[in-house]
Design a protein around this motif. Sequence first.
Motif, PDB file in Angstrom:
ATOM      1  N   ARG A  37       7.622  -4.381   0.079  1.00 62.21           N
ATOM      2  CA  ARG A  37       8.994  -4.829   0.346  1.00 62.21           C
ATOM      3  C   ARG A  37      10.014  -3.946  -0.362  1.00 62.21           C
ATOM      4  O   ARG A  37      11.062  -3.608   0.202  1.00 62.21           O
ATOM      5  N   GLU A  41      13.001  -1.989   1.418  1.00 58.08           N
ATOM      6  CA  GLU A  41      14.393  -2.236   1.023  1.00 58.08           C
ATOM      7  C   GLU A  41      15.115  -0.945   0.661  1.00 58.08           C
ATOM      8  O   GLU A  41      16.333  -0.833   0.814  1.00 58.08           O
ATOM      9  N   ALA A  72       4.676  -9.066   5.104  1.00 59.44           N
ATOM     10  CA  ALA A  72       5.877  -8.967   4.272  1.00 59.44           C
ATOM     11  C   ALA A  72       6.910  -7.979   4.789  1.00 59.44           C
ATOM     12  O   ALA A  72       8.077  -8.048   4.391  1.00 59.44           O
ATOM     13  N   VAL A  73       6.504  -7.053   5.657  1.00 67.11           N
ATOM     14  CA  VAL A  73       7.424  -5.991   6.083  1.00 67.11           C
ATOM     15  C   VAL A  73       7.512  -5.914   7.612  1.00 67.11           C
ATOM     16  O   VAL A  73       6.649  -6.421   8.318  1.00 67.11           O
TER      17      VAL A  73
END
Length: 240
Positions: A37, A41, A72-73
Amino acid sequence: MILYPAIDLKDGQCVRLLKGDMEKATVFGDDPAAQARSFVEAGCEWLHLVDLNGAFAGRPVNGAAVEAILSAVNVPVQLGGGIRDMETIGGWLEKGLARVILGTVAVENPDLVREAARVFPGQVAVGLDARNGKVATRGWAEETDVEVTDLARQFEDAGIAAIIYTDINRDGAMQGPNIEATAALARAVSIPVIASGGVSSLDDLIALRDCGAGLNGAISGRALYDGALDLATALSTLKG
């Protein structure tokens, strides 16, 4: 040129090895999904994962960590390590991987690579890991007499998405990539080539981008964890 942040997985943790030695692993975190993540980001467009235990075992070992990253991504993810049969290839792609990387089987069973590239077009890459120009397999533990360029040329008409070329002696050593060998490989084949091993600074990335061989991308791991390379700055530079 695409920058691929690397997440190498060993025993469920994010690590970096020195020149492929499993006994020389530096742990950088125990939450691979959180690391993924943070890379996203910062603006990365791809992630590069390696199941280190899987590379030695010949089967997926860090599957839970990979699946956590995929959940998560929202950027494409490629994975290598322990992927050596059609069932495993298909299973990973069904779980959301954008691309699988076949290394050991490219040497031991090139017909499988061809079949996989045909069945899963655009989703199969070949990982060519070399020590002194010769391909190494099974987690870099076994050396062969196969020249990198000779093996790469065997897949010219196979339809593979990319070749990931790693100079083992540079990997994790923070000594810069082997630009000359990487560029020579890229010029020898029409397949997109991604550089791996030794990328330790912004200057390294710029040198790879400007080497004249039209490299598709570069993978960096330790430099991002150590702070020697700022991911956001690197991404901005490569787009500039």
